[in-house]
Design a protein around this motif. Structure first.
Motif, PDB file in Angstrom:
ATOM      1  N   LEU A  87      43.031  60.484  44.503  1.00  0.00           N
ATOM      2  CA  LEU A  87      42.595  60.274  45.875  1.00  0.00           C
ATOM      3  C   LEU A  87      41.338  61.083  46.170  1.00  0.00           C
ATOM      4  O   LEU A  87      40.387  60.582  46.794  1.00  0.00           O
ATOM      5  CB  LEU A  87      43.727  60.659  46.836  1.00  0.00           C
ATOM      6  CG  LEU A  87      43.614  60.204  48.284  1.00  0.00           C
ATOM      7  CD1 LEU A  87      43.598  58.682  48.372  1.00  0.00           C
ATOM      8  CD2 LEU A  87      44.785  60.760  49.090  1.00  0.00           C
ATOM      9  N   LYS A  94      38.669  54.036  52.138  1.00  0.00           N
ATOM     10  CA  LYS A  94      39.084  52.881  52.932  1.00  0.00           C
ATOM     11  C   LYS A  94      38.866  51.576  52.171  1.00  0.00           C
ATOM     12  O   LYS A  94      39.690  50.659  52.229  1.00  0.00           O
ATOM     13  CB  LYS A  94      38.332  52.856  54.261  1.00  0.00           C
ATOM     14  CG  LYS A  94      38.789  53.934  55.233  1.00  0.00           C
ATOM     15  CD  LYS A  94      38.130  53.767  56.594  1.00  0.00           C
ATOM     16  CE  LYS A  94      38.658  54.805  57.580  1.00  0.00           C
ATOM     17  NZ  LYS A  94      38.039  54.667  58.927  1.00  0.00           N
ATOM     18  N   PHE A  97      41.557  51.298  49.515  1.00  0.00           N
ATOM     19  CA  PHE A  97      42.833  50.922  50.136  1.00  0.00           C
ATOM     20  C   PHE A  97      42.847  49.436  50.507  1.00  0.00           C
ATOM     21  O   PHE A  97      43.868  48.757  50.383  1.00  0.00           O
ATOM     22  CB  PHE A  97      43.092  51.772  51.373  1.00  0.00           C
ATOM     23  CG  PHE A  97      43.670  53.140  51.075  1.00  0.00           C
ATOM     24  CD1 PHE A  97      43.647  53.667  49.797  1.00  0.00           C
ATOM     25  CD2 PHE A  97      44.254  53.894  52.077  1.00  0.00           C
ATOM     26  CE1 PHE A  97      44.183  54.916  49.521  1.00  0.00           C
ATOM     27  CE2 PHE A  97      44.801  55.146  51.819  1.00  0.00           C
ATOM     28  CZ  PHE A  97      44.762  55.660  50.537  1.00  0.00           C
ATOM     29  N   THR A  98      41.709  48.928  50.978  1.00  0.00           N
ATOM     30  CA  THR A  98      41.615  47.502  51.313  1.00  0.00           C
ATOM     31  C   THR A  98      41.805  46.648  50.068  1.00  0.00           C
ATOM     32  O   THR A  98      42.502  45.620  50.099  1.00  0.00           O
ATOM     33  CB  THR A  98      40.252  47.190  51.956  1.00  0.00           C
ATOM     34  OG1 THR A  98      40.130  47.929  53.170  1.00  0.00           O
ATOM     35  CG2 THR A  98      40.106  45.710  52.251  1.00  0.00           C
ATOM     36  N   SER A 101      45.467  46.690  49.086  1.00  0.00           N
ATOM     37  CA  SER A 101      46.240  45.805  49.948  1.00  0.00           C
ATOM     38  C   SER A 101      46.052  44.342  49.543  1.00  0.00           C
ATOM     39  O   SER A 101      46.997  43.549  49.577  1.00  0.00           O
ATOM     40  CB  SER A 101      45.824  46.003  51.407  1.00  0.00           C
ATOM     41  OG  SER A 101      46.570  45.169  52.263  1.00  0.00           O
ATOM     42  N   PHE A 110      53.002  50.580  47.162  1.00  0.00           N
ATOM     43  CA  PHE A 110      51.819  51.368  46.811  1.00  0.00           C
ATOM     44  C   PHE A 110      52.263  52.819  46.681  1.00  0.00           C
ATOM     45  O   PHE A 110      52.763  53.407  47.637  1.00  0.00           O
ATOM     46  CB  PHE A 110      50.755  51.196  47.893  1.00  0.00           C
ATOM     47  CG  PHE A 110      49.526  52.055  47.730  1.00  0.00           C
ATOM     48  CD1 PHE A 110      49.102  52.502  46.490  1.00  0.00           C
ATOM     49  CD2 PHE A 110      48.783  52.404  48.854  1.00  0.00           C
ATOM     50  CE1 PHE A 110      47.962  53.283  46.354  1.00  0.00           C
ATOM     51  CE2 PHE A 110      47.644  53.187  48.738  1.00  0.00           C
ATOM     52  CZ  PHE A 110      47.232  53.626  47.482  1.00  0.00           C
ATOM     53  N   ILE A 158      46.589  58.155  55.281  1.00  0.00           N
ATOM     54  CA  ILE A 158      47.597  57.090  55.251  1.00  0.00           C
ATOM     55  C   ILE A 158      47.797  56.492  56.632  1.00  0.00           C
ATOM     56  O   ILE A 158      47.891  55.274  56.797  1.00  0.00           O
ATOM     57  CB  ILE A 158      48.914  57.624  54.667  1.00  0.00           C
ATOM     58  CG1 ILE A 158      48.731  57.961  53.185  1.00  0.00           C
ATOM     59  CG2 ILE A 158      50.038  56.599  54.840  1.00  0.00           C
ATOM     60  CD1 ILE A 158      49.882  58.715  52.569  1.00  0.00           C
ATOM     61  N   SER A 161      45.325  53.900  57.468  1.00  0.00           N
ATOM     62  CA  SER A 161      45.262  52.769  56.540  1.00  0.00           C
ATOM     63  C   SER A 161      46.136  51.618  57.030  1.00  0.00           C
ATOM     64  O   SER A 161      46.750  51.691  58.099  1.00  0.00           O
ATOM     65  CB  SER A 161      45.734  53.210  55.149  1.00  0.00           C
ATOM     66  OG  SER A 161      47.154  53.346  55.114  1.00  0.00           O
ATOM     67  N   LYS A 237      52.848  47.484  52.822  1.00  0.00           N
ATOM     68  CA  LYS A 237      51.906  46.944  53.790  1.00  0.00           C
ATOM     69  C   LYS A 237      52.532  46.969  55.188  1.00  0.00           C
ATOM     70  O   LYS A 237      53.720  46.689  55.358  1.00  0.00           O
ATOM     71  CB  LYS A 237      51.563  45.496  53.437  1.00  0.00           C
ATOM     72  CG  LYS A 237      50.759  45.325  52.154  1.00  0.00           C
ATOM     73  CD  LYS A 237      50.404  43.857  51.957  1.00  0.00           C
ATOM     74  CE  LYS A 237      49.662  43.629  50.676  1.00  0.00           C
ATOM     75  NZ  LYS A 237      49.285  42.210  50.480  1.00  0.00           N
TER      76      LYS A 237
END
Length: 238
Positions: A87, A94, A97-98, A101, A110, A158, A161, A237
């Motif tokens: 991380l 971001k 993370f997108t 997802s 995740f 988090i 997110s 999610k």
């Protein structure tokens, strides 16, 4: 707070993506997941392929050179996506993370496993000091490498997110004797190798780096060494 082993043993892995796999250390954790069908390990550094091949054991792992900000997989390709101790290496969290997802199944998990920089024992601070110095050297060489985050900083990442927490724990590995002379000598020797690394670089005239290394060495000799605490998140999610 749940037991780490209990959380890990209940994860049904399915098709798994391990992002920024490095030397594959997290594969040892993944090996304890249930129902593993396939593991794809990715990393920006192509040289990690040989390391993964050597360390994967009987796990069904394939390696692909790939950057996490542009995951070259179809949407909803994975049942589980893992990000371990990476991380603080991500410049565009971001965006990553997108992407996670996007490639994660709607009912997928995740996993974030990350060492932290706060609430550490004196011996664990030794680990932090070494890691943060290594991060400083990376930044000097134009490699993105943040210092490790606090628990609160990770929690906020988090919260901001598109994921929500399913399970959480923090843990540390027991170091029976943080002041074991052989253990201390190992890290003193490592500090010496960092000394030599600095000497070989253009910034070696800056005594600040040598002073910092000497201070870290003295700290370890007094306080010993233990691995820093880590946080372990299972997310889904939102």
């Amino acid at each position: 707070m749940e037991n780490l082993e209990g959380i890990i043993n209940e994860i049904s892995g399915g098709k798994i993506l391990d992002i920024a796999t490095g030397g594959g250390d997290f594969l040892k954790i993944i090996a304890n997941f249930k129902n593993i069908k396939e593991i794809i390990a990715i990393d920006k550094m192509e040289r990690m392929k040989d390391v993964i091949e050597k360390n994967k054991g009987d796990l069904p792992v394939s390696f692909i050179t790939m950057d996490a900000i542009n995951l070259q997989f179809e949407p909803k390709s994975f049942n589980t996506v893992c990000l371990s101790n990476s991380l603080h290496h991500l410049e565009q969290i971001k965006k990553v993370f997108t992407e996670i997802s996007r490639v994660l199944c709607d009912d997928g998990l995740f996993i974030i496993n990350e060492m932290v920089s706060d609430e550490l024992s004196p011996a664990q601070i030794s680990h932090k000091l070494i890691h943060h110095f290594a991060a400083k050297l990376d930044r000097i060489n134009n490699v993105f490498h943040n210092d490790t985050y606090t628990k609160e900083e990770i929690s906020r990442l988090i919260e901001d997110s598109s994921f929500e927490i399913v399970k959480y724990t923090d843990y540390s590995f027991n170091q029976e004797d943080p002041k074991n002379p052989e253990l201390i000598q190992y890290f003193v020797d490592y500090i010496e190798r960092l000394h030599n690394m600095v000497r070989e670089k253009e910034y070696n005239k800056n005594t600040e780096y040598f002073d910092e290394l000497e201070n870290i060495k003295k700290y370890i000799e007094i306080n010993g060494y233990a691995s820093a605490t880590s946080v372990f998140y299972v997310l889904k999610k939102s």
